[in-house]
Scaffold this motif. Structure first.
Motif, PDB file in Angstrom:
ATOM      1  N   GLY A   1     -10.397   3.916   2.552  1.00 20.39           N
ATOM      2  CA  GLY A   1     -10.233   3.797   3.994  1.00 20.39           C
ATOM      3  C   GLY A   1      -9.645   5.103   4.502  1.00 20.39           C
ATOM      4  N   CYS A   2      -9.982   5.446   5.757  1.00 23.29           N
ATOM      5  CA  CYS A   2      -9.462   6.698   6.294  1.00 23.29           C
ATOM      6  C   CYS A   2      -9.588   6.700   7.815  1.00 23.29           C
ATOM      7  CB  CYS A   2     -10.212   7.887   5.704  1.00 23.29           C
ATOM      8  SG  CYS A   2     -11.985   7.845   6.022  1.00 23.29           S
ATOM      9  N   GLY A   3      -9.081   7.742   8.418  1.00 24.67           N
ATOM     10  CA  GLY A   3      -9.208   7.852   9.871  1.00 24.67           C
ATOM     11  C   GLY A   3      -8.234   8.879  10.421  1.00 24.67           C
TER      12      GLY A   3
ATOM     13  N   GLU B   1      -2.513   7.975  -1.485  1.00 29.25           N
ATOM     14  CA  GLU B   1      -2.529   8.115  -0.044  1.00 29.25           C
ATOM     15  C   GLU B   1      -2.634   9.595   0.278  1.00 29.25           C
ATOM     16  OE1 GLU B   1      -2.124   5.283   1.540  1.00 29.25           O
ATOM     17  OE2 GLU B   1      -2.022   5.978   3.609  1.00 29.25           O
TER      18      GLU B   1
ATOM     19  N   HIS C   1       0.855  -1.193   0.000  1.00 32.10           N
ATOM     20  CA  HIS C   1       0.000   0.000   0.000  1.00 32.10           C
ATOM     21  C   HIS C   1       0.892   1.244   0.000  1.00 32.10           C
ATOM     22  CE1 HIS C   1      -0.183  -0.399   4.720  1.00 32.10           C
ATOM     23  NE2 HIS C   1       1.038  -0.469   4.268  1.00 32.10           N
TER      24      HIS C   1
ATOM     25  N   PHE D   1      -3.338   1.667  11.657  1.00 32.29           N
ATOM     26  CA  PHE D   1      -2.620   2.951  11.661  1.00 32.29           C
ATOM     27  C   PHE D   1      -3.529   4.153  11.854  1.00 32.29           C
ATOM     28  CE2 PHE D   1      -3.830   2.643   7.231  1.00 32.29           C
ATOM     29  CZ  PHE D   1      -3.622   1.295   6.951  1.00 32.29           C
ATOM     30  N   THR D   2      -4.847   3.931  12.007  1.00 35.53           N
ATOM     31  CA  THR D   2      -5.754   5.052  12.298  1.00 35.53           C
ATOM     32  C   THR D   2      -6.663   4.682  13.466  1.00 35.53           C
ATOM     33  OG1 THR D   2      -7.089   4.202  10.484  1.00 35.53           O
ATOM     34  CG2 THR D   2      -5.875   6.235  10.064  1.00 35.53           C
TER      35      THR D   2
ATOM     36  N   ALA E   1      -5.575  10.574   7.817  1.00 36.91           N
ATOM     37  CA  ALA E   1      -4.978   9.869   6.677  1.00 36.91           C
ATOM     38  C   ALA E   1      -6.088   9.197   5.893  1.00 36.91           C
ATOM     39  CB  ALA E   1      -3.975   8.829   7.162  1.00 36.91           C
ATOM     40  N   PHE E   2      -5.836   9.016   4.620  1.00 34.73           N
ATOM     41  CA  PHE E   2      -6.791   8.245   3.808  1.00 34.73           C
ATOM     42  C   PHE E   2      -6.025   7.541   2.700  1.00 34.73           C
ATOM     43  CE2 PHE E   2      -6.753  12.628   2.232  1.00 34.73           C
ATOM     44  CZ  PHE E   2      -6.500  12.478   0.874  1.00 34.73           C
ATOM     45  N   GLY E   3      -6.619   6.496   2.178  1.00 36.89           N
ATOM     46  CA  GLY E   3      -5.967   5.768   1.092  1.00 36.89           C
ATOM     47  C   GLY E   3      -7.019   5.125   0.223  1.00 36.89           C
TER      48      GLY E   3
ATOM     49  N   SER F   1       0.649   3.590   2.094  1.00 39.61           N
ATOM     50  CA  SER F   1       0.758   4.119   3.455  1.00 39.61           C
ATOM     51  C   SER F   1       2.224   4.226   3.896  1.00 39.61           C
ATOM     52  CB  SER F   1      -0.032   3.240   4.426  1.00 39.61           C
ATOM     53  OG  SER F   1      -1.387   3.181   4.025  1.00 39.61           O
TER      54      SER F   1
ATOM     55  N   ARG G   1       0.172  -6.833  -4.540  1.00 45.32           N
ATOM     56  CA  ARG G   1      -0.321  -7.856  -3.614  1.00 45.32           C
ATOM     57  C   ARG G   1      -0.498  -9.166  -4.347  1.00 45.32           C
ATOM     58  NH1 ARG G   1      -4.983  -4.531  -0.301  1.00 45.32           N
ATOM     59  NH2 ARG G   1      -3.588  -2.800   0.187  1.00 45.32           N
TER      60      ARG G   1
ATOM     61  N   GLN H   1      -2.565   3.247  -5.874  1.00 44.00           N
ATOM     62  CA  GLN H   1      -3.310   3.903  -4.797  1.00 44.00           C
ATOM     63  C   GLN H   1      -2.930   5.370  -4.730  1.00 44.00           C
ATOM     64  OE1 GLN H   1      -2.404   1.865  -1.076  1.00 44.00           O
ATOM     65  NE2 GLN H   1      -4.209   0.561  -1.285  1.00 44.00           N
TER      66      GLN H   1
ATOM     67  N   GLN I   1       3.500   7.712   4.093  1.00 50.84           N
ATOM     68  CA  GLN I   1       3.221   8.474   5.319  1.00 50.84           C
ATOM     69  C   GLN I   1       4.451   8.467   6.224  1.00 50.84           C
ATOM     70  OE1 GLN I   1      -0.148   7.525   7.760  1.00 50.84           O
ATOM     71  NE2 GLN I   1      -1.435   6.884   6.053  1.00 50.84           N
TER      72      GLN I   1
ATOM     73  N   PHE J   1      -8.382   0.079  10.921  1.00 47.97           N
ATOM     74  CA  PHE J   1      -7.040  -0.016  10.338  1.00 47.97           C
ATOM     75  C   PHE J   1      -6.059   0.175  11.490  1.00 47.97           C
ATOM     76  CE2 PHE J   1      -9.720   1.665   6.932  1.00 47.97           C
ATOM     77  CZ  PHE J   1      -9.501   0.712   5.950  1.00 47.97           C
TER      78      PHE J   1
END
Ligand code: DAH
Length: 346
Positions: free
Chosen positions: A290-292, A224, A182, A264-265, A313-315, A184, A208, A222, A187, A262
């Motif tokens: 996804g985010c948070g 990010e 990913h 990381f969030t 963060a979001f991805g 991420s 993947r 992706q 970040q 997630f």
């Protein structure tokens, strides 16, 4: 003698313009100045010339020789110029337009990536990048992904052989290299290089071990997003993502955040959107990212004080957004490079 020399010179002048190759030239030259050549013969005749006439005839012979050699030189120059021209090929006019006026276009995935990146740029994000080869630390540990997380499984990620050396990515002896799963990772790499405020988007390629089907590809893209500063709240995240969705999918689009998880969030969400103008996909909630809020553990991993700073963060997958926008129902079309498909987006 004088007549004979004149005739030889006239013969040379007549033949020389028709000579087309060095071989032709050499054989013609032999008929003039070779051992049995006409000029050579004439010169041999000098012996029979009366003594008093010798100076005058000698002069004539020399003049004839000079004239004939000049003709030969001209032929050689012409042949050489022709050889060079043949090597160079036809003359080129660099100011002419290219033969194919049908210019190329960005790949449909790149088009969507640019649209998304430009949108975030306009609201103050800059673009960050990092390597596609990563270490377990940047891909997982620093993002608070525990060692028993399924994403870390050999079956889910592409690990590289232990013996491999990657000069621009350093790792600990007991870690493995892998292809990032990913974006991420960016970040972590960004926060290690830059003190807050940090406001970046990171578009990039991810990998993947998926079995390819209509919605999965082992290689995908992706984007990010990360925003870290004092007093960043969930409201900032929601407002930014609303703006993103309305700009990309139209002002009638609605968004919702659904609780999720997630590592990381915290809290974490899935963001869904809904639009009345999406053809077959209209009026359905579609999950797009996804985010948070950045987990304090992530801040600790990069040396940012979680009591002073917060962040979101979001991805999201670029293919997923592209498929919705472009009405493409099989992700594999994007990678087949079939011009019949690509031309529809040119
Ligand atoms: N990295 C996640 C994935 O590949 C996507 C993601 C989720 C990124 C939440 C984030 C985030 O930055 O906050 O599935």
């Amino acid at each position: 003698m004088q007549e004979e020399l004149k005739a030889i010179l006239a013969g040379v002048r007549e033949t020389v313009p028709n000579i087309q190759s060095r071989a032709e030239f050499e054989s013609f030259k032999a008929t003039i100045s070779g051992p049995k050549g006409t000029l050579t013969n004439a010169m041999k005749g000098m012996g029979k010339v009366p003594k008093e006439d010798k100076p005058a005839i000698g002069k004539l012979i020399n003049e004839a020789k000079t004239a004939i050699n000049a003709e030969f030189e001209t032929v050689l120059e012409r042949l050489e110029a022709a050889e060079i021209a043949a090597k160079l090929g036809p003359a080129i006019d660099p100011t002419l337009p290219g033969p194919d006026l049908n210019r190329g276009a960005l790949h449909p995935i790149a088009q969507v990536r640019e649209e998304m990146v430009n949108l975030f740029r306009r609201i103050g994000f800059s673009v960050a990048e990092a390597t596609e080869v990563e270490t377990e630390h940047y891909c997982f540990d620093a993002l608070n992904i525990p060692s028993d997380h399924p994403a870390r499984d050999m079956q889910d990620s592409y690990y590289l052989p232990d013996a491999l050396e990657v000069s621009n990515v350093s790792k600990h002896a007991d870690e493995k290299y892998l292809l990032r799963t990913h974006t991420s990772t960016v970040q972590i790499r960004t926060m290690l290089q830059q003190q807050p405020p940090v406001r970046i988007v990171a578009p990039g390629r991810c990998f993947r071990r998926d079995t390819p089907d209509a919605t999965h590809s082992a290689n995908f893209h992706q984007i990010e997003g990360l925003y870290v500063d004092k007093h960043v709240t969930l409201l900032d995240l929601k407002a930014t993502l609303d703006h993103f969705v309305k700009t990309i999918f139209g002002p009638k689009a609605k968004t919702r955040l659904r609780p999720s998880f997630f590592p990381f969030t915290e809290p974490s969400f899935e963001m869904d959107f809904y639009s009345p103008d999406l053809g077959k996909l209209s009026n359905k909630w579609l999950e797009i990212m996804g985010c948070g809020m950045v987990d304090p553990e992530v801040f600790k991993a990069v040396g940012i004080d979680p009591d002073s700073y917060t962040g979101y963060a979001f991805g999201m997958g670029i293919e997923r957004i592209a498929m919705i926008l472009q009405g493409v129902d099989d992700i594999r079309y994007y990678y087949q490079n079939d011009v019949r498909f690509l031309k529809q987006f040119a």
